[in-house]
Enzyme design. Structure first.
Site, PDB file in Angstrom:
ATOM      1  N   THR A   1      44.945  51.890  43.135  1.00  0.00           N
ATOM      2  CA  THR A   1      45.276  51.047  44.288  1.00  0.00           C
ATOM      3  C   THR A   1      44.053  50.274  44.751  1.00  0.00           C
ATOM      4  O   THR A   1      44.032  49.740  45.864  1.00  0.00           O
ATOM      5  CB  THR A   1      45.795  51.899  45.468  1.00  0.00           C
TER       6      THR A   1
ATOM      7  N   ARG B   1      41.164  48.021  42.554  1.00  0.00           N
ATOM      8  CA  ARG B   1      40.983  46.706  41.948  1.00  0.00           C
ATOM      9  C   ARG B   1      41.414  46.774  40.484  1.00  0.00           C
ATOM     10  O   ARG B   1      41.088  47.722  39.767  1.00  0.00           O
ATOM     11  CB  ARG B   1      39.517  46.266  42.022  1.00  0.00           C
TER      12      ARG B   1
ATOM     13  N   GLU C   1      46.907  38.798  38.687  1.00  0.00           N
ATOM     14  CA  GLU C   1      48.060  38.944  39.583  1.00  0.00           C
ATOM     15  C   GLU C   1      48.573  37.567  39.990  1.00  0.00           C
ATOM     16  O   GLU C   1      47.792  36.763  40.502  1.00  0.00           O
ATOM     17  CB  GLU C   1      47.652  39.745  40.827  1.00  0.00           C
TER      18      GLU C   1
ATOM     19  N   ILE D   1      39.436  55.708  52.094  1.00  0.00           N
ATOM     20  CA  ILE D   1      40.745  55.824  51.438  1.00  0.00           C
ATOM     21  C   ILE D   1      40.802  57.093  50.600  1.00  0.00           C
ATOM     22  O   ILE D   1      41.791  57.839  50.657  1.00  0.00           O
ATOM     23  CB  ILE D   1      41.031  54.579  50.576  1.00  0.00           C
TER      24      ILE D   1
ATOM     25  N   ALA E   1      49.788  48.091  48.671  1.00  0.00           N
ATOM     26  CA  ALA E   1      49.298  49.314  49.297  1.00  0.00           C
ATOM     27  C   ALA E   1      48.875  49.144  50.757  1.00  0.00           C
ATOM     28  O   ALA E   1      49.094  50.022  51.588  1.00  0.00           O
ATOM     29  CB  ALA E   1      48.149  49.899  48.488  1.00  0.00           C
TER      30      ALA E   1
ATOM     31  N   GLY F   1      35.456  57.407  49.659  1.00  0.00           N
ATOM     32  CA  GLY F   1      35.264  56.716  50.927  1.00  0.00           C
ATOM     33  C   GLY F   1      36.435  57.005  51.845  1.00  0.00           C
ATOM     34  O   GLY F   1      37.119  58.019  51.714  1.00  0.00           O
TER      35      GLY F   1
ATOM     36  N   HIS G   1      50.695  44.756  44.481  1.00  0.00           N
ATOM     37  CA  HIS G   1      49.560  44.800  45.421  1.00  0.00           C
ATOM     38  C   HIS G   1      50.053  44.994  46.864  1.00  0.00           C
ATOM     39  O   HIS G   1      49.744  44.205  47.764  1.00  0.00           O
ATOM     40  CB  HIS G   1      48.727  43.522  45.303  1.00  0.00           C
TER      41      HIS G   1
END
Length: 321
Positions: A234, A236, A265, A156, A285, A154, A283
């Protein structure tokens, strides 16, 4: 005038432009005593009752929480992933759900590239050596002429492929919904998941955190990887079976991993945190000033558009209409 609840932790942390845009459109921002952290289901229920709209982060927007929003008309996800929103319940209640695709894609792609470099070139190990008063000699893995396997091509994944090309890497990809035009323009071959795992020197995950994708990478998949390969995530934390990954890394069946997301997390006593061949970050990014400003504006613009009687962009449950 609409009453808008904001639970996204990063909203307004870079500038107040989004907030002022919402207020200048005549809307009211409801108080959130938990701003700055994730809300659990009970906390969402406590705050959502009077809300006409919500700009939500990764908070627990369960069916029960959505049902508590008796006036709720729109949920705007601050980011791309919608796995924390009960879409079926929202749709049943005639609540529009939108997200902000592309707002942080460049930032996340950069970060995936940074994790690849950090873990392969042993940046953290080297830094720790110097801090400890040492000057250790060590060798590391370069990126030039290596194969990058991208799971999920996609926005990213595409951004990462473009950046990796500058490092002399060859990209291959697995995606159930292939973008053939982008792949052709950037010399990317689509392959099945098994071939990608076997052929890649670096594997980067950019798949959605759906139920179908839980443990997308488990023992069987890790066993297909090269012993010299690196796994980057980066997307899930649920995409990886962390116990299987810990065993593969401990036994040197793969070379290393760069993880910005984990199943839980913060991680607590996650054994992955004890391994030297893993770089784990909290987390981060999407957390650039540029991405935050984009998400602020896109989420606010969706809310404003809806309450002006317009169809907001990036509706993920169009069947409501």
């Amino acid at each position: 005038m609409a009453k808008v609840l904001i639970t996204a932790r990063l909203f307004g942390t870079v500038s107040d432009q989004g907030k002022q845009l919402l207020l200048s459109a005549g809307h009211q921002i409801l108080p959130n005593p938990y701003l700055g952290r994730l809300l659990n289901e009970n906390e969402v229920i406590e705050l959502i009752e009077d809300a006409d709209g919500i700009i939500a982060g990764q908070d627990a927007l369960t069916g029960k929480a959505i049902a508590a929003g008796k006036n709720l008309k729109i949920i705007t996800r601050y980011g791309v992933g919608i796995d924390k929103v009960d879409i079926a319940s929202a749709t049943k209640q005639k609540v529009i759900v939108t997200n902000t695709p592309g707002a942080n894609s460049g930032s996340v792609a950069e970060y995936a590239m940074a994790l690849m470099l950090a873990v392969a070139r042993k940046l953290v190990i080297g830094r720790n050596s110097v801090i400890q008063g040492k000057w250790d000699f060590m060798t590391s893995t370069g990126l030039n002429n290596k194969v990058l396997g991208i799971i999920g091509l996609g926005k990213i994944g595409q951004g990462l492929a473009i950046r990796a090309k500058g490092f002399g890497m060859k990209s291959i990809a697995y995606d159930p919904y292939p973008n053939d035009q982008f792949a052709a323009e950037n010399d990317i071959e689509f392959v099945d998941l098994q071939q990608l795992l076997r052929d890649s020197d670096f594997i980067s995950l950019h798949a959605p955190g759906t139920k179908a994708n839980i443990h997308l990478i488990g023992k069987q998949q890790l066993d297909l990887m090269k012993s010299t390969a690196f796994l980057i995530n980066t997307a899930r934390g649920t995409l990886i079976d962390e116990q299987a990954l810990f065993e593969a890394l401990s036994e040197k069946r793969i070379a290393g991993a760069g993880l910005d997301v984990l199943y839980n997390e913060p991680p607590g006593n996650n054994p992955l945190c004890t391994l030297e061949n893993v770089v784990i970050t909290p987390h981060l990014a999407a957390n650039t000033t540029e991405a935050i400003e984009n998400m602020d504006l896109m989420s606010v613009q969706a809310v404003i558009a809806y309450f002006k009687g317009e169809r907001p962009p990036y509706v993920v449950n169009p069947e409501v209409y």
